[in-house]
Write a protein that holds these residues in place. Structure first.
Motif, PDB file in Angstrom:
ATOM      1  N   LEU A 181       0.834  -1.199   0.000  1.00 37.85           N
ATOM      2  CA  LEU A 181       0.000   0.000   0.000  1.00 37.85           C
ATOM      3  C   LEU A 181       0.871   1.252   0.000  1.00 37.85           C
ATOM      4  CD1 LEU A 181      -2.759   1.447   0.340  1.00 37.85           C
ATOM      5  CD2 LEU A 181      -2.497   1.121   2.809  1.00 37.85           C
ATOM      6  N   ILE A 182       1.874   1.277   0.877  1.00 34.09           N
ATOM      7  CA  ILE A 182       2.762   2.445   0.962  1.00 34.09           C
ATOM      8  C   ILE A 182       3.536   2.612  -0.338  1.00 34.09           C
ATOM      9  CG2 ILE A 182       4.697   3.471   2.206  1.00 34.09           C
ATOM     10  CD1 ILE A 182       3.769   1.873   4.686  1.00 34.09           C
ATOM     11  N   ALA A 189       3.050   8.951  -6.572  1.00 33.71           N
ATOM     12  CA  ALA A 189       3.509  10.335  -6.417  1.00 33.71           C
ATOM     13  C   ALA A 189       4.775  10.573  -7.241  1.00 33.71           C
ATOM     14  CB  ALA A 189       3.765  10.646  -4.948  1.00 33.71           C
ATOM     15  N   ALA A 190       5.687   9.593  -7.228  1.00 32.28           N
ATOM     16  CA  ALA A 190       6.966   9.754  -7.937  1.00 32.28           C
ATOM     17  C   ALA A 190       6.752   9.916  -9.433  1.00 32.28           C
ATOM     18  CB  ALA A 190       7.873   8.559  -7.656  1.00 32.28           C
ATOM     19  N   TRP A 237      11.102   4.777   4.075  1.00 36.92           N
ATOM     20  CA  TRP A 237      10.583   5.120   2.750  1.00 36.92           C
ATOM     21  C   TRP A 237      11.141   6.463   2.279  1.00 36.92           C
ATOM     22  CZ3 TRP A 237       8.141   1.780  -0.307  1.00 36.92           C
ATOM     23  CH2 TRP A 237       7.626   0.621   0.294  1.00 36.92           C
ATOM     24  N   ARG A 238      11.343   7.393   3.209  1.00 36.51           N
ATOM     25  CA  ARG A 238      11.971   8.670   2.849  1.00 36.51           C
ATOM     26  C   ARG A 238      13.378   8.445   2.325  1.00 36.51           C
ATOM     27  NH1 ARG A 238       9.153  13.184   5.206  1.00 36.51           N
ATOM     28  NH2 ARG A 238       7.676  12.577   6.831  1.00 36.51           N
ATOM     29  N   LYS A 239      14.087   7.470   2.905  1.00 33.16           N
ATOM     30  CA  LYS A 239      15.452   7.162   2.454  1.00 33.16           C
ATOM     31  C   LYS A 239      15.431   6.425   1.114  1.00 33.16           C
ATOM     32  CE  LYS A 239      17.467   6.894   7.099  1.00 33.16           C
ATOM     33  NZ  LYS A 239      18.125   6.012   8.098  1.00 33.16           N
ATOM     34  N   LYS A 240      14.430   5.546   0.969  1.00 29.84           N
ATOM     35  CA  LYS A 240      14.333   4.734  -0.249  1.00 29.84           C
ATOM     36  C   LYS A 240      13.955   5.573  -1.464  1.00 29.84           C
ATOM     37  CE  LYS A 240      12.083   0.480  -1.889  1.00 29.84           C
ATOM     38  NZ  LYS A 240      11.106  -0.581  -1.523  1.00 29.84           N
ATOM     39  N   VAL A 244      10.696  12.079  -3.369  1.00 25.97           N
ATOM     40  CA  VAL A 244       9.280  12.332  -3.099  1.00 25.97           C
ATOM     41  C   VAL A 244       9.154  13.099  -1.787  1.00 25.97           C
ATOM     42  CG1 VAL A 244       7.016  11.307  -2.656  1.00 25.97           C
ATOM     43  CG2 VAL A 244       8.566  10.248  -4.327  1.00 25.97           C
ATOM     44  N   GLU A 245       8.624  14.312  -1.879  1.00 32.53           N
ATOM     45  CA  GLU A 245       8.390  15.106  -0.676  1.00 32.53           C
ATOM     46  C   GLU A 245       7.183  14.537   0.058  1.00 32.53           C
ATOM     47  OE1 GLU A 245       6.915  19.600   0.573  1.00 32.53           O
ATOM     48  OE2 GLU A 245       7.676  19.232  -1.461  1.00 32.53           O
TER      49      GLU A 245
END
Length: 305
Positions: A181-182, A189-190, A237-240, A244-245
């Motif tokens: 889902l995430i 978004a990307a 996920w922010r690191k991966k 994506v903001e």
């Protein structure tokens, strides 16, 4: 499914205004994904006694059933040059046929009538059954959805498909987060080159509930704990996907209302649906059900375990 199978963006088409809007959305998404678009037209055979009537004969029905996907495909090829468009005709119960078609699709797109007088969906029995029983992502698109609706307005305040995409909104339950889902929301978004807005709703355990409204300190402590948990959940996920903001929000109470509000400024709303293998009834959680019926933006329902 073998490694030679090419997934497609598949759309259910019946000639209605809502299915045409879904086909246009699906064409745009197929181009973003670099995948072919498959237009699936399902028709229900006319009962034998009715088939004898001159206007409802087999030849008339076959002509109509062939015309719908053919004309839709011709129009899409003109509006989306270079897109590989495939048509497929199926006969049987629409919910069953579309659920089967979804199994070989990257995602399935369905149309939904807008509720008169205000935004939102009129999700029919076919759409509800498909969303409940398929194990592939399903996107619901309103009948009046336009490409410009998914983008920011231009400097003069006029809707335009030439401006950046609005954010993708993800409804997330941090008690049982699902990686698929995430990932779906992040990658959506990307590929749109836009931000991701994560919305989480929380409630307190029953033993806290009594008197909580009077205990602002306890309420604040629980709210900070929920916000910290959401931040930690999204950290990898922010690191991966650092490009994506991401903004993360925690709200007290059910997230449905907050997600519907967020949909007004979203290009896509992403919600989950837990997979249950019972053949009886439909299984769509209350939050997803509410979002499906009231979201302004297209809604992606992503099944997960």
């Amino acid at each position: 499914m073998t490694g030679t199978v090419t997934l497609s963006v598949t759309v259910g088409l019946d000639g209605s205004r809502e299915s045409r809007a879904a086909a246009e959305w699906a064409a745009r998404e197929a181009q973003l994904l670099g995948l072919p678009l498959k237009l699936v037209h399902v028709w229900v055979p006319v009962p034998a006694p009715m088939a004898q009537a001159p206007l409802l004969g087999a030849e008339t029905q076959q002509h109509w059933s062939e015309r719908v996907p053919r004309e839709a495909a011709e129009g899409i090829r003109v509006r989306h040059p270079g897109l590989d468009v495939i048509t497929e005709q199926l006969s049987g119960r629409p919910a069953d046929m579309l659920a089967d078609a979804a199994q070989d699709a990257e995602l399935l797109v369905l149309g939904s009538r807008g509720l008169s007088g205000f935004g939102g969906f009129m999700l029919g029995s076919v759409g509800l059954a498909v969303v409940a029983h398929t194990e592939r992502p399903v996107v619901l698109v309103r009948a009046d959805q336009q490409a410009a609706d998914e983008h920011e307005t231009d400097p003069a305040g006029i809707p335009s498909a030439a401006t950046p995409f609005r954010p993708v909104v993800l409804g997330l339950d941090i008690e049982s987060p699902d990686e698929e889902l995430i990932e779906f929301a992040y990658t959506a978004a990307a590929r749109r080159g836009t931000s991701l807005r994560v919305v989480h709703g929380w409630t307190v355990p029953p033993y806290y509930a009594y008197g909580l409204s009077a205990d602002l300190e306890l309420h604040g402590a629980l709210e900070r704990a929920e916000a910290n948990a959401l931040t930690e959940l999204l950290r990898p996920w922010r690191k991966k996907l650092p490009d994506v903001e991401v903004t993360a929000e925690t709200h007290y109470g059910t997230p449905a209302g907050h997600l519907v509000d967020a949909s007004r400024q979203a290009s896509l709303v992403v919600v989950g649906k837990r997979i249950r293998r019972s053949p009886i009834g439909t299984h769509i959680g209350p939050v997803t059900h509410a979002v499906l019926h009231h979201s302004i933006a297209p809604v992606a329902v992503v099944p997960h375990h």
